[in-house]
Scaffold this motif. Structure first.
Motif, PDB file in Angstrom:
ATOM      1  N   THR A  80       0.832  -1.209   0.000  1.00  0.00           N
ATOM      2  CA  THR A  80       0.000   0.000   0.000  1.00  0.00           C
ATOM      3  C   THR A  80       0.865   1.256   0.000  1.00  0.00           C
ATOM      4  OG1 THR A  80      -0.247  -0.224   2.413  1.00  0.00           O
ATOM      5  CG2 THR A  80      -2.050  -1.034   1.050  1.00  0.00           C
ATOM      6  N   PHE A  81       2.036   1.212   0.633  1.00  0.00           N
ATOM      7  CA  PHE A  81       2.950   2.356   0.594  1.00  0.00           C
ATOM      8  C   PHE A  81       3.388   2.612  -0.848  1.00  0.00           C
ATOM      9  CE2 PHE A  81       6.926   4.623   0.790  1.00  0.00           C
ATOM     10  CZ  PHE A  81       6.726   5.539   1.809  1.00  0.00           C
ATOM     11  N   ALA A  82       3.716   1.546  -1.570  1.00  0.00           N
ATOM     12  CA  ALA A  82       4.159   1.686  -2.965  1.00  0.00           C
ATOM     13  C   ALA A  82       3.069   2.304  -3.840  1.00  0.00           C
ATOM     14  CB  ALA A  82       4.575   0.327  -3.527  1.00  0.00           C
ATOM     15  N   GLN A  83       1.812   2.149  -3.432  1.00  0.00           N
ATOM     16  CA  GLN A  83       0.681   2.724  -4.174  1.00  0.00           C
ATOM     17  C   GLN A  83       0.353   4.141  -3.711  1.00  0.00           C
ATOM     18  OE1 GLN A  83      -2.341  -0.202  -3.451  1.00  0.00           O
ATOM     19  NE2 GLN A  83      -1.352  -1.737  -4.721  1.00  0.00           N
ATOM     20  N   GLY A  84       1.130   4.649  -2.749  1.00  0.00           N
ATOM     21  CA  GLY A  84       0.897   6.005  -2.260  1.00  0.00           C
ATOM     22  C   GLY A  84      -0.212   6.112  -1.231  1.00  0.00           C
ATOM     23  N   GLU A  85      -0.673   4.987  -0.704  1.00  0.00           N
ATOM     24  CA  GLU A  85      -1.726   4.980   0.317  1.00  0.00           C
ATOM     25  C   GLU A  85      -1.057   4.976   1.702  1.00  0.00           C
ATOM     26  OE1 GLU A  85      -4.367   1.719  -0.427  1.00  0.00           O
ATOM     27  OE2 GLU A  85      -4.470   2.143  -2.572  1.00  0.00           O
ATOM     28  N   TYR A  86      -0.499   6.117   2.061  1.00  0.00           N
ATOM     29  CA  TYR A  86       0.356   6.177   3.238  1.00  0.00           C
ATOM     30  C   TYR A  86      -0.388   5.942   4.553  1.00  0.00           C
ATOM     31  CZ  TYR A  86       3.319   8.212  -0.360  1.00  0.00           C
ATOM     32  OH  TYR A  86       4.014   8.429  -1.516  1.00  0.00           O
ATOM     33  N   GLY A  87      -1.628   6.400   4.652  1.00  0.00           N
ATOM     34  CA  GLY A  87      -2.408   6.164   5.862  1.00  0.00           C
ATOM     35  C   GLY A  87      -2.688   4.691   6.074  1.00  0.00           C
ATOM     36  N   ASN A  88      -3.091   4.004   5.011  1.00  0.00           N
ATOM     37  CA  ASN A  88      -3.340   2.569   5.107  1.00  0.00           C
ATOM     38  C   ASN A  88      -2.051   1.815   5.384  1.00  0.00           C
ATOM     39  OD1 ASN A  88      -6.085   2.822   4.621  1.00  0.00           O
ATOM     40  ND2 ASN A  88      -5.880   2.561   2.410  1.00  0.00           N
ATOM     41  N   ALA A  89      -0.969   2.247   4.754  1.00  0.00           N
ATOM     42  CA  ALA A  89       0.324   1.598   4.985  1.00  0.00           C
ATOM     43  C   ALA A  89       0.724   1.700   6.452  1.00  0.00           C
ATOM     44  CB  ALA A  89       1.394   2.229   4.095  1.00  0.00           C
ATOM     45  N   GLU A  90       0.566   2.899   7.015  1.00  0.00           N
ATOM     46  CA  GLU A  90       0.908   3.078   8.429  1.00  0.00           C
ATOM     47  C   GLU A  90       0.097   2.145   9.313  1.00  0.00           C
ATOM     48  OE1 GLU A  90       0.675   6.454  11.942  1.00  0.00           O
ATOM     49  OE2 GLU A  90       0.763   7.131   9.851  1.00  0.00           O
ATOM     50  N   ALA A  91      -1.177   1.986   8.995  1.00  0.00           N
ATOM     51  CA  ALA A  91      -2.029   1.093   9.792  1.00  0.00           C
ATOM     52  C   ALA A  91      -1.527  -0.343   9.727  1.00  0.00           C
ATOM     53  CB  ALA A  91      -3.472   1.180   9.302  1.00  0.00           C
ATOM     54  N   TYR A  92      -1.110  -0.786   8.541  1.00  0.00           N
ATOM     55  CA  TYR A  92      -0.578  -2.150   8.420  1.00  0.00           C
ATOM     56  C   TYR A  92       0.733  -2.305   9.179  1.00  0.00           C
ATOM     57  CZ  TYR A  92      -3.966  -3.511   4.809  1.00  0.00           C
ATOM     58  OH  TYR A  92      -5.107  -3.839   4.121  1.00  0.00           O
ATOM     59  N   TYR A  93       1.617  -1.304   9.073  1.00  0.00           N
ATOM     60  CA  TYR A  93       2.888  -1.376   9.801  1.00  0.00           C
ATOM     61  C   TYR A  93       2.643  -1.417  11.309  1.00  0.00           C
ATOM     62  CZ  TYR A  93       5.218   0.012   5.412  1.00  0.00           C
ATOM     63  OH  TYR A  93       5.689   0.077   4.119  1.00  0.00           O
ATOM     64  N   ARG A  94       1.686  -0.623  11.769  1.00  0.00           N
ATOM     65  CA  ARG A  94       1.357  -0.621  13.199  1.00  0.00           C
ATOM     66  C   ARG A  94       0.815  -1.976  13.631  1.00  0.00           C
ATOM     67  NH1 ARG A  94       1.273   4.113  15.991  1.00  0.00           N
ATOM     68  NH2 ARG A  94       1.570   6.040  14.788  1.00  0.00           N
ATOM     69  N   ARG A  95       0.009  -2.576  12.769  1.00  0.00           N
ATOM     70  CA  ARG A  95      -0.520  -3.906  13.078  1.00  0.00           C
ATOM     71  C   ARG A  95       0.616  -4.916  13.192  1.00  0.00           C
ATOM     72  NH1 ARG A  95      -3.579  -7.028  15.856  1.00  0.00           N
ATOM     73  NH2 ARG A  95      -4.350  -8.880  14.792  1.00  0.00           N
ATOM     74  N   ALA A  96       1.583  -4.825  12.294  1.00  0.00           N
ATOM     75  CA  ALA A  96       2.738  -5.725  12.342  1.00  0.00           C
ATOM     76  C   ALA A  96       3.509  -5.544  13.648  1.00  0.00           C
ATOM     77  CB  ALA A  96       3.649  -5.469  11.147  1.00  0.00           C
ATOM     78  N   ALA A  97       3.695  -4.289  14.058  1.00  0.00           N
ATOM     79  CA  ALA A  97       4.409  -4.011  15.307  1.00  0.00           C
ATOM     80  C   ALA A  97       3.623  -4.511  16.516  1.00  0.00           C
ATOM     81  CB  ALA A  97       4.674  -2.513  15.439  1.00  0.00           C
ATOM     82  N   ASP A  98       2.300  -4.405  16.464  1.00  0.00           N
ATOM     83  CA  ASP A  98       1.465  -4.908  17.563  1.00  0.00           C
ATOM     84  C   ASP A  98       1.563  -6.426  17.686  1.00  0.00           C
ATOM     85  OD1 ASP A  98       0.595  -2.396  18.269  1.00  0.00           O
ATOM     86  OD2 ASP A  98      -1.272  -2.514  17.113  1.00  0.00           O
ATOM     87  N   LEU A  99       1.645  -7.088  16.538  1.00  0.00           N
ATOM     88  CA  LEU A  99       1.705  -8.549  16.537  1.00  0.00           C
ATOM     89  C   LEU A  99       3.066  -9.073  16.976  1.00  0.00           C
ATOM     90  CD1 LEU A  99      -0.271  -9.150  13.233  1.00  0.00           C
ATOM     91  CD2 LEU A  99      -0.970  -9.926  15.509  1.00  0.00           C
ATOM     92  N   ASP A 100       4.128  -8.310  16.710  1.00  0.00           N
ATOM     93  CA  ASP A 100       5.476  -8.692  17.147  1.00  0.00           C
ATOM     94  C   ASP A 100       6.231  -7.431  17.540  1.00  0.00           C
ATOM     95  OD1 ASP A 100       8.064  -9.517  17.566  1.00  0.00           O
ATOM     96  OD2 ASP A 100       8.240 -10.642  15.693  1.00  0.00           O
TER      97      ASP A 100
END
Length: 202
Positions: A80-100
């Motif tokens: 999603t970052f590569a597509q310029g959807e920075y808000g959605n990308a941040e949410a996914y990265y945060r989810r990854a950090a929450d999981l590990d």
């Protein structure tokens, strides 16, 4: 209940199979270990010295995450970052950090997503979290983190950091692109042209 990871190397001229390798494991949790096993054996067959493989390689769960869901969230963040959807990308990265909580690249992802949205000062906390976990990163990803540290903390050295990464890893689009952009912004036009010509080739 079993999972197999396979890799096949094909001669592009003859379409004949050069190597076919696989590794079996139990369930989705075995996938990273199986990928390590297959790639390690493949690298050996392709001519790398085993000592170099041992020196340069760490098991995937150590350099990324052993949590497959965190890895999936991170991959979605990258897409999603590569597509310029920075808000959605941040949410996914945060989810990854929450999981590990020890997944260093997820924090780097948060930093770059926040930076892309102009929230640079807020990103500093996540840069610090990534830095705390830097020993778990591959050499390439440590270079990437160093470039982000330069961007956030020492902007005058940012071009040097990206250029060093681009020389070490000439196939890394991020390093070459950022080196070209920064060279151009600083009026180093011949240097910028060289980097951007390389980008066109990717």
């Amino acid at each position: 209940g079993r999972l197999r990871v396979s890799a096949e190397v094909v001669d592009p001229r003859t379409q004949s199979t050069v190597y076919a390798l696989s590794a079996d494991g139990k369930g989705i949790g075995s996938v990273l270990d199986s990928v390590d096993e297959v790639t390690g054996e493949l690298r050996g067959k392709l001519g790398e010295a085993l000592a170099a493989i041992d020196k340069d390689s760490k098991p995937l769960p150590q350099v990324t995450t052993s949590n497959i869901d965190a890895l999936k969230a991170y991959a979605l963040g990258e897409a999603t970052f590569a597509q310029g959807e920075y808000g959605n990308a941040e949410a996914y990265y945060r989810r990854a950090a929450d999981l590990d909580k020890n997944f260093a690249l997820s924090y780097v992802g948060i930093v770059k997503a926040m930076n892309a949205r102009g929230r640079v000062s807020e990103a500093a906390t996540y840069l610090e979290e990534a830095t705390k976990r830097a020993t778990s990163l591959t050499a390439r990803d440590r270079s990437y983190l160093l470039a982000w540290q330069a961007r956030m903390l020492a902007p005058r050295s940012e071009l040097d950091a990206w250029s060093a990464m681009a020389e070490l890893y000439p196939d890394d689009y991020r390093a070459v692109m950022n080196s070209g952009f920064l060279s151009f912004s600083r009026g180093l036009y011949p240097q910028a042209a060289e980097y951007l010509q390389r980008v066109v080739g990717y």
